[in-house]
Design a protein around this motif. Structure first.
Motif, PDB file in Angstrom:
ATOM      1  N   PRO A   1       0.839  -1.207   0.000  1.00 60.16           N
ATOM      2  CA  PRO A   1       0.000   0.000   0.000  1.00 60.16           C
ATOM      3  C   PRO A   1       0.872   1.255   0.000  1.00 60.16           C
ATOM      4  O   PRO A   1       2.031   1.229   0.387  1.00 60.16           O
ATOM      5  CB  PRO A   1      -0.787  -0.130   1.306  1.00 60.16           C
ATOM      6  CG  PRO A   1      -0.660  -1.563   1.712  1.00 60.16           C
ATOM      7  CD  PRO A   1       0.653  -2.033   1.180  1.00 60.16           C
ATOM      8  N   SER A   2       0.278   2.379  -0.420  1.00 58.87           N
ATOM      9  CA  SER A   2       1.014   3.639  -0.469  1.00 58.87           C
ATOM     10  C   SER A   2       0.225   4.717   0.264  1.00 58.87           C
ATOM     11  O   SER A   2      -0.928   4.531   0.650  1.00 58.87           O
ATOM     12  CB  SER A   2       1.262   4.061  -1.917  1.00 58.87           C
ATOM     13  OG  SER A   2       0.040   4.464  -2.517  1.00 58.87           O
ATOM     14  N   LEU A   3       0.892   5.869   0.441  1.00 64.89           N
ATOM     15  CA  LEU A   3       0.251   7.007   1.091  1.00 64.89           C
ATOM     16  C   LEU A   3      -0.015   8.114   0.076  1.00 64.89           C
ATOM     17  O   LEU A   3      -0.046   9.300   0.414  1.00 64.89           O
ATOM     18  CB  LEU A   3       1.149   7.528   2.218  1.00 64.89           C
ATOM     19  CG  LEU A   3       1.494   6.525   3.327  1.00 64.89           C
ATOM     20  CD1 LEU A   3       2.322   7.209   4.418  1.00 64.89           C
ATOM     21  CD2 LEU A   3       0.245   5.901   3.920  1.00 64.89           C
TER      22      LEU A   3
ATOM     23  N   SER B   1      -2.688   8.950  -1.294  1.00 71.70           N
ATOM     24  CA  SER B   1      -3.962   9.656  -1.059  1.00 71.70           C
ATOM     25  C   SER B   1      -3.841  10.688   0.053  1.00 71.70           C
ATOM     26  O   SER B   1      -4.762  11.466   0.276  1.00 71.70           O
ATOM     27  CB  SER B   1      -5.055   8.645  -0.699  1.00 71.70           C
ATOM     28  OG  SER B   1      -4.726   7.950   0.497  1.00 71.70           O
ATOM     29  N   TRP B   2      -2.694  10.700   0.754  1.00 69.79           N
ATOM     30  CA  TRP B   2      -2.505  11.634   1.868  1.00 69.79           C
ATOM     31  C   TRP B   2      -2.071  13.003   1.323  1.00 69.79           C
ATOM     32  O   TRP B   2      -0.890  13.317   1.193  1.00 69.79           O
ATOM     33  CB  TRP B   2      -1.434  11.101   2.822  1.00 69.79           C
ATOM     34  CG  TRP B   2      -1.884   9.947   3.688  1.00 69.79           C
ATOM     35  CD1 TRP B   2      -2.778   8.976   3.366  1.00 69.79           C
ATOM     36  CD2 TRP B   2      -1.433   9.664   5.012  1.00 69.79           C
ATOM     37  NE1 TRP B   2      -2.919   8.088   4.392  1.00 69.79           N
ATOM     38  CE2 TRP B   2      -2.100   8.492   5.431  1.00 69.79           C
ATOM     39  CE3 TRP B   2      -0.531  10.258   5.889  1.00 69.79           C
ATOM     40  CZ2 TRP B   2      -1.897   7.911   6.692  1.00 69.79           C
ATOM     41  CZ3 TRP B   2      -0.323   9.700   7.141  1.00 69.79           C
ATOM     42  CH2 TRP B   2      -0.998   8.539   7.542  1.00 69.79           C
TER      43      TRP B   2
ATOM     44  N   TRP C   1      -8.353   9.006   3.855  1.00 70.55           N
ATOM     45  CA  TRP C   1      -7.027   8.610   3.428  1.00 70.55           C
ATOM     46  C   TRP C   1      -6.790   7.112   3.691  1.00 70.55           C
ATOM     47  O   TRP C   1      -7.451   6.514   4.550  1.00 70.55           O
ATOM     48  CB  TRP C   1      -5.956   9.407   4.176  1.00 70.55           C
ATOM     49  CG  TRP C   1      -5.897  10.858   3.784  1.00 70.55           C
ATOM     50  CD1 TRP C   1      -6.592  11.481   2.783  1.00 70.55           C
ATOM     51  CD2 TRP C   1      -5.093  11.865   4.411  1.00 70.55           C
ATOM     52  NE1 TRP C   1      -6.275  12.811   2.728  1.00 70.55           N
ATOM     53  CE2 TRP C   1      -5.345  13.082   3.718  1.00 70.55           C
ATOM     54  CE3 TRP C   1      -4.191  11.872   5.469  1.00 70.55           C
ATOM     55  CZ2 TRP C   1      -4.724  14.283   4.066  1.00 70.55           C
ATOM     56  CZ3 TRP C   1      -3.563  13.062   5.815  1.00 70.55           C
ATOM     57  CH2 TRP C   1      -3.833  14.257   5.112  1.00 70.55           C
ATOM     58  N   GLU C   2      -5.815   6.563   2.979  1.00 71.80           N
ATOM     59  CA  GLU C   2      -5.450   5.156   3.141  1.00 71.80           C
ATOM     60  C   GLU C   2      -5.102   4.842   4.588  1.00 71.80           C
ATOM     61  O   GLU C   2      -4.234   5.485   5.192  1.00 71.80           O
ATOM     62  CB  GLU C   2      -4.233   4.834   2.259  1.00 71.80           C
ATOM     63  CG  GLU C   2      -3.721   3.413   2.375  1.00 71.80           C
ATOM     64  CD  GLU C   2      -4.576   2.417   1.612  1.00 71.80           C
ATOM     65  OE1 GLU C   2      -4.624   1.249   2.028  1.00 71.80           O
ATOM     66  OE2 GLU C   2      -5.186   2.813   0.604  1.00 71.80           O
ATOM     67  N   GLY C   3      -5.805   3.862   5.189  1.00 71.19           N
ATOM     68  CA  GLY C   3      -5.485   3.382   6.524  1.00 71.19           C
ATOM     69  C   GLY C   3      -6.010   4.222   7.663  1.00 71.19           C
ATOM     70  O   GLY C   3      -5.757   3.902   8.832  1.00 71.19           O
TER      71      GLY C   3
END
Length: 785
Positions: A60-62, A64-65, A74-76
């Motif tokens: 997974p990546s960030l 979307s932050w 946002w992711e997570g």
């Protein structure tokens, strides 16, 4: 036309709902726009910028932050629906690749209930600022490279229910303040470096604990003498540590307990369950790899919910208690590697898995009516006991067997044709080292899933059953050390997965090479056809298509990861304990307990092959053992042998080879064991270190070899002793010379010399040596280098 009253009313209603809908949409939009609190967003962005986040398709990546999106989406990230506070942050598998800073933006998220940063490549010491997240109920930092005495900080988090810190490098004591975590329900600090000086304080006070895991650490301590206070405990895991002391009896008074793993510690003494709760819910009990002794207690039958029981690798004695027949839910029983004896109870045949190997069981008990009609057994391992008599016919009623091991027992008589009923799902069949006789029956028509067949070291005769051609998944076939008389089974070429073929010490005969077989054994990694009656020549291209001996494990996998401990059975056959063998390795009959996938070997010794050694042997660059001794090969040693850069053992002794030993063989850095004795070789011995460090006997009886002064220690005098089998060992030579001398002493020098000559030149001495002076067998596990 003037609209009527009904049309006016309809218009008013439509306008009302339009205005109401617009108001709702504006409210929702406004609510969504301001759902994430700015301070929470800024703290998250600050946290993000602390890490060189690696973008990867596999994790997974960030991405979307960013400020253009509401941080609650946002992711997570999960927010509280009312307050907009961030209450959950789950970044599992996001590659953060840095340490946590003391002033990290993470510690500003003081409303967090869940923090999961597992498998994030975090490293460094955990800061005490972690204690500021006082509302945490779930903390997971597992599978990183974190260090420090984290538990001092964690002990401030008195709302914690789940604490998962496994597979890091945390250290230090468990502090007494840790007992303040009274709501803790799941604890996993496995695979760290914690000590347990104060652990005795911890357990009696964690009265709400429901799960405890301290596996794979380096503890050396005793468990608390009274653990009955853990009244809500249901999962207890302390495996792979160094706990010492007596059996933790108080643990088994807890009614809620369902799983207990104590394996791979140093507990000792008798197993004593004490006063077992009548409402016990225990389902899994694993006490393996400890030092428990004494008998299996009768009271074990009081665990009515027990499904799995593993007491293997201890020092338990006596019989299996008859009371265990009351365990009506038991499915898996493992008692291997103890000192148990007596009867094998008949009630066990209704279980799914029964493993009783390496004990002293001597007979089978009678079964209650109907038990043997069950068809639920998947695995039956009775190997290495003292069981005797004919093949147990009740096994033929087990139609779902996947693995059967009767090896290293005293069974005799024939293998029954009814075994065909149990081969449909069979993956491993191991009958080696018994006294089975007669033919190997044709029972493999439906054995399409069979991976491993080992019937070596019996008294089987006749021919190989042609139904083996149906075993299209077979990787290992071992029929060695029987009296099977047949031609070479060239039809086995069609088995696409065959890796290991062992026909050694039988009465096979005839040629190996047939014109209509052109593709060769493309997947073989190991072949041992030694000590048979094979004959004829080998085509120059005989080995040209043996693809698996050309390709390395690294080339197959594309990398070196995980190949060091890769054995057959781990990424091949399901049951790795069926993949063992015996062969001559470095001159000694050796038991291989496991076969590395990287091990490639060819043993054609003690047959009647003649002509040239095929040049195509040089294509097999992954070959580690080559034994062509005891044949009648002629001409030169192929120069192509110098291409075998992985070669460790080379035996060309007792042939009629001539010419020079190829100089380039001296550059084979792994070649540590070799034998060129009893040939017609000439010229200099290669100067490589591996050659110059050999024993003089390696080159004996090659009258025109020179350059042996340094190897033999004195000016070399060619040994004119008739050729004999040394097997890399001088004691045999001395014994044979002594035999000839002793015979000569009585009736006279003439008879002694004649009889001695017969021994030396007719190979009869090999029979004598096998009976009276066989090299001691050794047991090894070969390194995968």
């Amino acid at each position: 036309m003037i609209p009527g009253p009904s049309n006016c009313f309809s218009g008013i209603v439509t306008l009302y709902f339009f205005l109401l809908g617009s108001l709702v949409l504006r409210t929702l939009a406004s609510s969504r726009l301001h759902y994430c609190r700015h301070d929470q967003r800024d703290a998250l962005l600050e946290f993000k910028h602390e890490f060189p986040v690696t973008e990867s398709k596999r994790s997974p990546s960030l991405s979307s932050w960013n400020k253009s999106n509401d941080c609650c989406f946002w992711e997570g990230v999960t927010c509280d629906a009312k307050s907009g506070d961030v209450i959950s942050l789950d970044l599992s598998y996001v590659v953060l690749n840095n340490s946590l800073k003391p002033n990290s933006g993470l510690f500003k998220l003081q409303q967090l209930h869940n923090l999961t940063l597992s498998d994030c490549y975090l490293y460094g010491e955990i800061t005490s600022s972690l204690g500021n997240l006082s509302r945490l109920t779930h903390l997971d930092l597992s599978s990183n490279q974190l260090t420090g005495e984290v538990l001092a900080s964690v002990s401030k988090l008195n709302q914690l229910r789940d604490l998962l810190l496994s597979e890091n490098n945390f250290s230090g004591n468990i502090p007494s303040s840790f007992t303040n975590l009274t709501k803790l329900s799941s604890l996993d600090i496995s695979s760290n470096q914690f000590t347990l000086e104060n652990f005795s304080f911890l357990l009696p006070n964690l009265t709400s604990l429901s799960s405890l895991n301290v596996a794979s650490n380096h503890f050396k301590s005793t468990l608390p003498s009274d653990m009955s206070g853990l009244r809500n405990l249901n999962y207890f895991d302390v495996r792979e540590n160094s706990f010492v002391g007596s059996f933790p009896t108080s643990l088994f008074t807890i009614p809620s307990l369902q799983v207990v793993y104590l394996e791979e510690n140093q507990f000792m003494g008798p197993i004593n369950f004490g006063n077992i709760s009548s409402s016990s819910r225990l389902q899994d009990l694993n006490l393996a790899h400890n030092k428990f002794d004494g008998p299996i207690p009768e009271s074990i039958s009081e665990f009515h919910s027990l499904i799995l029981l593993d007491l293997s690798h201890n020092n338990l004695v006596g019989p299996i208690p008859t009371s265990m027949s009351k365990l009506v839910n038991l499915q898996h029983l493992t008692l291997s590697n103890n000192k148990l004896e007596g009867e094998v109870p008949g009630f066990l045949w209704g279980l799914i898995t029964v493993t009783l190997s390496h004990n002293s069981f001597s007979s089978f008990g009678k079964s209650s009516s109907g038990v043997l009609d069950g068809e639920s057994m998947y695995e039956l391992d009775l190997g290495s006991n003292s069981l005797g008599g004919p093949f147990p016919h009740w096994i033929c009623k087990q139609r779902f067997l996947k693995f059967l091991d009767l090896s290293n027992n005293l069974f005799n008589g024939s293998i029954p044709p009814c075994l065909k009923n149990s081969t449909y799902w069979l993956k491993g069949l191991v009958l080696r080292n018994n006294s089975f006789s007669g033919i190997l029956p044709d029972v493999f028509v439906n054995a399409t899933m069979l991976l491993s067949l080992d019937v070596s070291y019996n008294r089987l005769e006749g021919k190989l059953p042609k139904s083996l051609i149906n075993c299209t998944y077979m990787e290992l076939l071992n029929v060695g050390s029987n009296i099977i008389k047949d031609t070479f089974p060239s039809w086995l070429v069609s088995l696409p997965s065959l890796r290991v073929l062992i026909l050694r010490s039988n009465a096979f005969y005839g040629s190996l090479y047939y014109d209509h077989i052109s593709i060769g054994f493309q997947h073989l990694r190991l072949i041992d056809i030694s000590q048979n009656g094979f004959s004829g020549t080998l085509s120059p291209l005989y080995f040209s298509n043996w693809r698996e001996m050309v390709t390395s494990v690294l080339e197959e996998n594309g990398s070196s990861i995980g190949t060091e401990d890769w054995y057959m059975g781990e990424k091949g056959p399901e049951f790795s304990h069926s993949n063992s063998m015996t062969m001559i390795y470095k001159g000694v009959e050796t038991d291989f307990l496991r076969i590395p996938y990287s091990f490639r070997a060819i043993d054609f010794s003690e047959n009647r092959f003649f002509g040239n050694i095929p040049e195509s042997i040089g294509l097999l660059k992954e070959l580690r053992l080559l034994n062509l001794s005891g044949n009648a090969f002629t001409s030169n040693i192929p120069q192509s042998l110098a291409n075998l850069t992985s070669l460790e053992t080379l035996d060309l002794s007792r042939n009629q080879l001539s010419g020079h030993i190829p100089r380039d063989l001296g550059s084979l850095s792994f070649l540590s064991t070799m034998n060129f004795s009893h040939n017609l070789l000439e010229g200099p011995v290669p100067l490589g270190t591996q050659f110059q460090s050999q024993h003089c006997s390696t080159f004996m009886d090659n009258l025109r070899l020179d350059g042996l002064e340094k190897i033999c220690g004195t000016t070399h005098v060619p040994n004119s002793t008739p050729r004999e089998s040394e097997e890399f060992s001088e004691p045999e030579e001395q014994v044979i010379n002594w035999i000839a001398a002793a015979i000569a002493y009585g009736p006279g020098v003439f008879c002694g010399l004649v009889i001695g000559h017969i021994f030396f030149t007719s190979h009869k001495h090999e029979w004598f040596m096998e009976k009276f002076h066989r090299n001691k067998r050794r047991v090894v596990t070969i390194s995968t280098r």
